[in-house]
Design an enzyme around this catalytic site. Structure first.
Site, PDB file in Angstrom:
ATOM      1  N   SER A 189       0.813  -1.218   0.000  1.00 51.56           N
ATOM      2  CA  SER A 189       0.000   0.000   0.000  1.00 51.56           C
ATOM      3  C   SER A 189       0.848   1.270   0.000  1.00 51.56           C
ATOM      4  O   SER A 189       0.641   2.171  -0.824  1.00 51.56           O
ATOM      5  CB  SER A 189      -0.946  -0.004   1.206  1.00 51.56           C
ATOM      6  OG  SER A 189      -0.214  -0.003   2.424  1.00 51.56           O
ATOM      7  N   ASP A 190       1.819   1.373   0.923  1.00 49.52           N
ATOM      8  CA  ASP A 190       2.572   2.621   1.000  1.00 49.52           C
ATOM      9  C   ASP A 190       3.593   2.745  -0.124  1.00 49.52           C
ATOM     10  O   ASP A 190       3.921   3.858  -0.543  1.00 49.52           O
ATOM     11  CB  ASP A 190       3.236   2.798   2.368  1.00 49.52           C
ATOM     12  CG  ASP A 190       4.152   1.657   2.752  1.00 49.52           C
ATOM     13  OD1 ASP A 190       4.085   0.596   2.120  1.00 49.52           O
ATOM     14  OD2 ASP A 190       4.925   1.821   3.722  1.00 49.52           O
TER      15      ASP A 190
END
Length: 427
Positions: A189-190
């Site tokens: 995600s990041d």
């Protein structure tokens, strides 16, 4: 020498025993070995055992093939390779595993090492791009930026994994970025957020400086992945949505990793997602209402997990300094400020309270282990902690209120650079 694996099952060096097994788990493993396994070795239980092993190796092959035999990390890399050897020592799968061992191995001054991942190339590239673009000398880095832009494009995942993703327990990945390389391919995600921020920033530069920008449809694919990662509480985990229940940590088989059985939301991942989605102002048409709603929920999550002392626990580096940096930058990205946000006020007070007499910040790894802020032994400052703290304070407008703490931090960084250069000059 023959090993007694039964006796060694729960043996672990005290230096590595970060997460001791609960008694319940030791009883469970012993029961599986002494009661369940003997039953499954005989008919009719043997049929169930064979079916279970077939299902397990099927999932192992799926993971291997979708990561070009790198696997998600070094632990399951060697376990998957061993399983392929047990299945068939002459198999193509085992042969394909062997050359990818070198993605993890490296020789240090004290011998052979195996890193936990096959690198952090995408993460480093995305952050390096953002660092360069924060300067006023972008033209001098034109060649570097073009190469970085090409790497970002080539590393973005452009297809979901094949088959029924629910059956394989996989999340969508088209449009995502991994931590490392395109071959590895596991979406994070990041990393997706930081990759998106980097390509958005590069797209604002003339093509002769940074190369051609990423196509709009691939930007939208990245947005789709980020939106899909948000949990019901507004937070973002790493590889997938948070599934199942925290009590499953009772059967966490790892002695050195805590809180790994399910994928928990993190302030760092949530902040990165907010910053990426907030940077999409130049593309206002794509799922705008969903983006706005996602940002609002993520903002509330960050505010809700702030500790009473104003800090955030950082899980991906050391530790409260790192987490607080992400907490502040996430809130600032959506228009929060020291004047209108009690969370930012508390965060600034926390960071200022941890500044050392030297002007720097120095947080020990013991903060991660004990979950209480701890200075490095002897109150020694550390460059990374100092940088994170200063970035958070600068974003929160500390320079306008009282620049003195920032000047002290900058002086420490400058003096450290001078010392390093002096040491290098004496070699």
């Amino acid at each position: 020498m023959e090993r007694d694996w039964n006796r060694a099952r729960n043996a672990c060096a005290k230096e590595d025993l970060y997460y001791p097994h609960p008694l319940l788990q030791d009883i469970l493993w012993a029961s599986l070995h002494k009661i369940v396994e003997p039953i499954l070795m005989r008919w009719p239980g043997k049929k169930l055992r064979v079916k279970a092993l077939q299902t397990a190796i099927q999932h192992i092959h799926y993971e291997d093939e979708n990561t070009r035999y790198i696997c998600i990390g070094s632990v399951n890399k060697v376990l998957n390779m061993l399983c392929c050897w047990v299945e068939d020592p002459n198999s193509e799968a085992f042969k394909l595993h062997l050359p990818r061992l070198y993605d993890y191995l490296w020789v240090a001054e004290d011998g052979m090492k195996m890193q936990g991942y096959n690198g952090s190339q995408l993460w480093d590239t995305a952050l390096a791009v953002q660092a360069i673009l924060s300067t006023n000398i972008v033209e001098e880095y034109s060649s570097t930026l073009r190469k970085a832009n090409m790497y970002l494009k080539n590393t973005q995942v452009q297809e979901d994994c094949p088959g029924d993703l629910n059956f394989w327990y996989r999340h969508i990945s088209k449009g995502a970025w991994p931590l490392s390389t395109a071959d590895h391919g596991w979406p994070v995600s990041d990393c997706t957020a930081e990759g998106l921020i980097a390509v958005l920033q590069l797209s604002k530069l003339p093509p002769e400086i940074a190369g051609e920008p990423l196509e709009a449809n691939r930007l939208y694919d990245a947005v789709n992945v980020i939106l899909s990662y948000q949990n019901a509480d507004g937070g973002f985990a790493t590889y997938e949505l948070t599934r199942s229940y925290p009590w499953l940590e009772l059967i966490n088989p790892s002695e050195i990793f805590g809180d790994i059985v399910i994928d928990y939301p993190y302030v760092e991942c949530t902040s990165a997602a907010i910053q990426a989605l907030a940077a999409l102002k130049s593309h206002p048409g794509h799922r705008r209402h969903e983006v706005d709603r996602c940002i609002q929920k993520a903002t509330k999550y960050i505010e809700s997990v702030q500790a009473s002392d104003g800090s955030w626990y950082g899980s991906w580096s050391v530790c409260f300094t790192y987490g607080t940096w992400f907490g502040v930058t996430g809130l600032v990205a959506v228009g929060k400020s020291y004047d209108n946000s009690p969370s930012i006020q508390r965060a600034c007070n926390f960071l200022l309270s941890k500044q050392l007499a030297s002007g720097g910040w120095g947080e020990s790894y013991l903060s991660c282990q004990n979950k209480v802020y701890s200075n490095i032994e002897g109150n020694q400052p550390h460059l990374a902690n100092t940088a994170w703290a200063m970035l958070a304070l600068i974003d929160a407008g500390q320079a306008e209120r009282d620049p003195t703490p920032l000047h002290k931090g900058a002086r420490y960084c400058y003096d450290l650079k001078y010392v390093v250069l002096k040491i290098k000059g004496t070699r």
